[in-house]
Design an enzyme around this catalytic site. Structure first.
Site, short mmCIF file in Angstrom:
data_model
loop_
_atom_site.label_atom_id
_atom_site.label_comp_id
_atom_site.label_asym_id
_atom_site.label_seq_id
_atom_site.Cartn_x
_atom_site.Cartn_y
_atom_site.Cartn_z
N GLU A 94 -23.05 84.11 85.91
CA GLU A 94 -24.11 84.89 86.52
C GLU A 94 -23.65 85.73 87.72
OE1 GLU A 94 -27.17 85.28 85.42
OE2 GLU A 94 -26.85 83.92 83.71
N SER A 354 -57.05 28.77 89.39
CA SER A 354 -56.36 27.72 90.16
C SER A 354 -55.01 28.14 90.70
CB SER A 354 -56.17 26.48 89.26
OG SER A 354 -57.40 25.97 88.83
#
Length: 782
Positions: A94, A354
């Site tokens: 690029e 419990s």
């Protein structure tokens, strides 16, 4: 003119003009930055980018992701994810002078201008990577004016960011077809891997897509993409950017990519984390392979339960060494709309049944109230109108703490909480961020130990991980963004060790009968729980490596007769441990420093007295555990026929003998009487004794002191009178407002229909000992 001007004067004029040009040039050069600053203030850089929120596992693999507000897949590529190969390939293709120009490449601009003029059309735009970022941040039509704006924006970018950060922006914004933007999104959606793992061929293939996004669609136009890729690979080879070998490998690599769906793992946890954090990249601690195994186990297990109308389950797994949550399952199937699959069961407030009993026993041990083999009484009892019952509505009489915990008996747990004081356990739970308990603190009573409170699976699993951590709670960590975890000492290391041993015994009623479920399972400690109405089944287990919390039930709250912690949740708990810690040889918890053993009487679990014949070993905490000796038997002076007993004041000089009798508390006497169990009683006290008995009077259990009783006017019902007396008592005398009402046997429970208003109820035993309660009776229309 030079003919009329002397040469020296001409030279001076020429020099003056040259200096003027230099001054103008300097002024112009100084004005340009000032102009740039002015324009920068007038037209600030808009560089805010909305990224997709992604959640990754402990290795960085994407587990879940969300679209940006503009419906794009734009995952942020971190600087650490830009590999040298990715940077090298993108810069070479690029903008090979990217690291050398100030955002605009003047040579490229000149070359593009010449080419475009001579060829009569636009053949090159001379855009640098920085200018492309500017265009992606501020998109507009491609015109000469737009190019000038791009150049200005590029200078702004270069001024604000480093080159690496500009490259990062480019890689995050570049479009790759459809709604995919950024190399990370493309890497995951096309190749199902992170950017740093992309090959050279894959990088170059992706790099050509932004130029022709409509004709280069991954999965549809792969041949065209390969052709373009290979062309650029050849150019990179000609420029000697990569070695011949690297280019050959890239050219030979096939392109099998297609568009995949974004991963949708851990949907409940992903939502929880995304709501709690503003970060775009949220790094969880999930172990993906373990997560997938557990999800499969949960889905298969719940499928087998649906015949019993049980439709869902949730699981949380904590690594006890790091305190990280490594697996999190909110429901059996997130996408099952018929059973509320999107409800997060792990974070839902439920009744814990419990499951809090180990904590109350551990706290009692730290207070010196209990030790593992100390005896408690599992018999009917009433506390201020609250009469707890066991799960099976049966009673076991005298039991050890370890038996009471292993069999999850309710009454011993309530007795222990009453002795401890509910504020201590509520304070501990509030300190470790049990949010609902903190909210309801003022409303909670003794029933909280049987599930009369609200907790979540997340909270309970975190609590049990404290038992595996020597009693210290360390807040579970869900993501790397979590703050420094909260640390709270819940139990002493000794009390935690006692709990670990008691919860790991195999001789329990909730131990699986099927040997295949436990053949290779590691040793674990676990506790089950079933909420009132059988709406929630819990089983939470742990060893040194993991703490696993399991909840099973229906998100609708519908109770199911077949639902219980032992029978419904524990099998799934064992399956999970078999999967994640199969056949582990990890050692068990060792007694911590400051933990010792001593001999105790088997009848009471207390240090033996001279009357104790059966003894056993029990763990205790020196300087903390109770040191008073056993009183399960008492030596009484009786006459030779054992018809009367004597106290020290009325015993004769001779003609008596000493005999051991069991010391049985009033509530145990009532229990034995109700069951018809015979026991040896102390003979009635010497009737000729003139000693006044002032202590040990009967305990009135009904009616309750300081209580209002509402009686129906149309259908009044009597109040039961009940008291527990000493084992030397045979008669009780009842009084109402100091008026005699009735004489009964020691274990009889008469009824009385009261008048309206305040009443004083008195009970006196045959030794003259008395107790009173005061109540208020109101007649109402029901």
């Amino acid at each position: 003119m030079s003919a009329f001007v002397p040469d020296k004067l001409l030279q001076k004029i020429t020099a003056a003009k040259g200096w003027l040009y230099v001054k103008r040039l300097v002024i112009a050069l100084l004005a340009l930055p000032l102009l740039f600053l002015l324009l920068h203030l007038i037209f600030p850089l808009r560089d805010a980018v909305a990224y997709s929120t992604i959640i990754t596992d402990e290795r960085g693999q994407v587990l879940h992701a969300y679209l940006t507000p503009d419906q794009k897949w734009r995952m942020k590529t971190e600087l650490s994810e830009i590999s040298p190969l990715l940077q090298k390939a993108i810069v070479a293709k690029e903008d090979r002078y990217f690291f050398h120009h100030p955002g605009v490449n003047p040579f490229a601009v000149g070359r593009a201008l010449v080419n475009n003029i001579f060829k009569g059309r636009r053949t090159s735009g001379a855009s640098t990577i920085t200018m492309q970022v500017a265009r992606l941040l501020h998109p507009q039509k491609r015109t000469a004016g737009a190019k000038v704006v791009e150049a200005f924006r590029a200078l702004q970018l270069e001024w604000k960011y480093s080159k690496k950060e500009i490259l990062q922006l480019y890689l995050n914004l570049v479009p790759y077809g459809g709604n995919i933007e950024g190399v990370k999104s493309a890497a995951w959606l096309y190749f199902q891997k992170s950017p740093e793992h992309l090959s050279l061929a894959e990088i170059v293939a992706l790099s050509i897509i932004p130029n022709r996004p409509s004709s280069l669609v991954v999965g549809k136009n792969n041949d065209a993409i390969i052709e373009g890729r290979n062309m650029w690979l050849q150019r990179l080879a000609a420029a000697n950017v990569f070695t011949k070998h690297e280019i050959e490998d890239a050219l030979a690599e096939p392109l099998l990519a297609t568009r995949h769906s974004v991963p949708r793992h851990i949907p409940h946890l992903a939502y929880k984390l995304s709501r709690a954090s503003s970060d775009n990249n949220i790094k969880s601690f999930i172990w993906l392979n373990t997560q997938l195994k557990i999800e499969k186990l949960v889905a298969d297990y719940v499928r087998s339960l649906r015949l019993h109308h049980i439709n869902n389950a949730s699981v949380v797994v904590i690594d006890n060494q790091s305190h990280k949550v490594v697996s999190y399952v909110g429901s059996a199937d997130f996408y099952d709309t018929t059973d509320g699959g999107q409800v997060n069961g792990a974070a839902a407030v439920r009744q814990p049944g419990s499951t809090l009993k180990p904590l109350v026993y551990g706290l009692c041990m730290d207070e010196g109230l209990l030790t593992p083999k100390q005896v408690l009484y599992d018999v009917p009892i009433v506390y201020d109108g609250y009469a707890p019952e066991n799960y099976d509505r049966q009673y076991s009489g005298p039991v050890t703490v370890e038996y009471a915990l292993a069999h999850s008996l309710n009454i011993p747990a309530v007795r222990s909480l009453k002795q401890l004081g509910k504020d201590k356990i509520v304070g501990k739970l509030s300190a470790i961020q049990f949010k609902q308990i903190r909210k309801d603190e003022s409303k909670l009573g003794l029933s909280l130990i049987l599930g009369g409170c609200g907790t979540t699976l997340e909270e309970l699993t975190g609590l049990f991980s404290a038992f595996a951590n020597g009693g210290t709670f360390v807040a579970p960590r869900y993501a790397q963004t979590d703050e420094r975890p909260l640390q709270v000492p819940v139990l002493s290391p000794s009390a935690a060790f006692f709990i670990n041993n008691m919860l790991s015994k195999a001789d329990r009623p909730d131990f699986p009968i099927n040997w295949q479920a436990t053949e290779h399972m590691p040793r674990i400690a676990w506790k089950t729980g079933t909420s009132y109405g059988r709406r929630d089944a819990w089983s939470i287990g742990y060893n040194k490596r993991f703490t696993v919390g399991v909840w099973v039930g229906n998100f609708s709250g519908q109770g199911v007769p077949d639902l219980s912690g032992a029978e419904t949740a524990t099998p799934l708990l064992f399956k999970i441990f078999n999967s994640i810690d199969y056949n582990s040889s990890e050692s068990w918890f060792a007694p911590p420093e400051g933990t010792e053993q001593r001999q105790v009487c088997t009848q009471s679990g207390l240090p033996p007295s001279a009357y104790c014949t059966e003894k056993t070993l029990d763990y205790f905490i020196p300087l903390v555990s109770a040191t008073h000796t056993c009183e399960h038997a008492v030596e009484i002076k009786v006459d030779p026929e054992e018809r009367i007993s004597y106290c020290s004041q009325c015993a004769p000089q001779s003609g008596y003998r000493k005999k051991l009798y069991p010391h049985i508390l009033p509530e145990m006497q009532a229990y034995f009487a109700a069951k018809g169990t015979a026991y040896e009683q102390v003979p009635p006290h010497n009737p000729a004794c003139e000693k006044i008995f002032q202590t040990g009077g009967p305990q009135i259990s009904s009616p309750q002191n300081a209580t209002e009783y509402f009686v129906s006017k149309s259908n009044p019902e009597p109040i039961q009178l009940s008291a527990q007396a000493g084992n030397d008592v045979s008669k009780l005398y009842w009084y109402v407002n100091d008026q005699f009402y009735k004489a009964t046997g020691a274990n009889e429970k008469p009824f009385y229909l009261p008048a309206e208003g305040p009443l004083k109820i008195s009970c006196t035993d045959d030794k003259g000992r008395n107790r009173n309660v005061n109540i208020v009776v109101k007649y109402v229309d029901f």
